[in-house]
Motif scaffolding. Structure first.
Motif, mmCIF file in Angstrom:
data_model
loop_
_atom_site.group_PDB
_atom_site.id
_atom_site.type_symbol
_atom_site.label_atom_id
_atom_site.label_comp_id
_atom_site.label_asym_id
_atom_site.label_seq_id
_atom_site.Cartn_x
_atom_site.Cartn_y
_atom_site.Cartn_z
ATOM 1 N N ARG A 114 73.770 52.631 75.578
ATOM 2 C CA ARG A 114 74.502 53.187 74.441
ATOM 3 C C ARG A 114 73.590 54.094 73.645
ATOM 4 N N SER B 216 74.191 41.822 79.312
ATOM 5 C CA SER B 216 73.679 42.533 80.494
ATOM 6 C C SER B 216 72.340 41.976 80.980
ATOM 7 N N GLU C 220 85.037 44.710 71.720
ATOM 8 C CA GLU C 220 84.599 45.641 70.668
ATOM 9 C C GLU C 220 84.020 44.836 69.516
ATOM 10 N N GLY D 99 77.932 45.053 78.405
ATOM 11 C CA GLY D 99 78.061 46.428 77.942
ATOM 12 C C GLY D 99 77.291 47.374 78.833
ATOM 13 N N SER D 100 75.984 47.472 78.598
ATOM 14 C CA SER D 100 75.172 48.469 79.305
ATOM 15 C C SER D 100 75.180 48.275 80.828
ATOM 16 N N ARG E 185 79.788 38.828 78.571
ATOM 17 C CA ARG E 185 80.097 40.050 77.811
ATOM 18 C C ARG E 185 79.107 41.143 78.210
ATOM 19 N N VAL F 38 82.096 45.295 77.523
ATOM 20 C CA VAL F 38 81.854 45.607 76.109
ATOM 21 C C VAL F 38 81.751 47.126 75.942
ATOM 22 N N SER F 39 82.813 47.692 75.383
ATOM 23 C CA SER F 39 82.975 49.152 75.363
ATOM 24 C C SER F 39 82.602 49.778 74.027
ATOM 25 N N LYS F 40 82.020 48.994 73.138
ATOM 26 C CA LYS F 40 81.631 49.508 71.815
ATOM 27 C C LYS F 40 80.811 50.798 71.954
#
Ligand SMILES: *Cc1c(COP(=O)(O)O)cnc(C)c1O
Length: 230
Positions: free
Chosen positions: A228, A204, A57, A221-222, A219, A35-37
């Motif tokens: 973020r 995460s 995203e 991200g961090s 999914r 998850v690259s948002k």
């Protein structure tokens, strides 16, 4: 230059493998979505260079801009709340829309896809925790919603998605994921096995529990990119 994301990914993959071992599953049953948002294209490229090809995203225009700037062999997944007037940024760029959270959105996606003569793969988002801040169908209305979405010719329902409850209580998180798995089983019984092959759950903080409870798509991200900014 040392690719820090590569090392992080190795430790994430070890955790995925351990969760699979604990639950008698195979790591190749799990699809990892990075998850690259909020992260810029150059950071995404680091993950790309570490081998990742699936990115998630949650903002339509951000998805469009990144997809334009980054390699074409990336599979983009859309995981955020989607307003009908922004469908044009997401379809056909996203290969899977995880977050169909209303019949209105399903119908608007269908109309858009019909006009463009394409098919969109979708998941129905379920609010398994009942938290009012979360989007998604209530568990008890999900099968009825699915019954209405399944016949839409330009949508391909592939399964269900949920966001775990915001709590430290692992038992509550596990119960939410188990309830999504049970719902997917009911969907398969009612609409056929193809209707719910994908279970998108686990972020995460809770992906190991999600894997133990049957997630096919997690999914993260961090856990991959770090914290973020706001
Ligand atoms: C941001 C986001 C994620 C990733 O969250 P992390 O806690 O950073 O892993 C996963 N799913 C959805 C729907 C998100 O919005």
């Amino acid at each position: 230059m040392k690719n820090a994301i590569k090392e992080t990914l190795e430790s994430v993959n070890e955790k995925i493998q351990a969760a699979c071992m604990r639950s008698g599953r195979q790591p190749d049953e799990i699809t990892l979505i990075a998850v690259s948002k909020t992260f810029p294209p150059e950071v995404i490229l680091q993950a790309y260079n570490a081998g990742i090809r699936i990115f998630g995203e949650n903002r339509p225009q951000e998805l469009r801009d990144k997809a334009t700037a980054l390699p074409e062999d990336i599979d983009w997944h859309f995981i955020g709340h989607l307003q009908t007037n922004k469908i044009k940024y997401v379809v056909p760029t996203a290969r899977l829309v995880h977050s169909v959270d209303s019949l209105k959105l399903a119908e608007a996606l269908e109309a858009f896809a019909a006009k463009k003569n394409l098919t969109v793969d979708v998941l129905l988002e379920v609010n398994t925790s009942g938290e009012i801040s979360k989007f998604g169908f209530k568990p008890q209305e999900t099968l009825a919603a699915m019954e209405k979405v399944m016949p839409l010719n330009h949508l391909n329902v592939r399964g269900l998605m949920t966001i775990g409850p915001l709590t430290e209580d692992r038992a509550l998180i596990r119960a939410a994921f188990a309830s999504l798995r049970d719902l997917a089983q009911k969907a398969k019984d009612q609409f056929g096995p193809q209707s719910a092959t994908i279970l998108s759950m686990g972020m995460s903080g809770d992906f190991e529990i999600a894997i133990e409870e049957g997630a096919t798509h997690i999914r993260l991200g961090s856990a991959i990119f770090g914290q973020r900014g706001k």
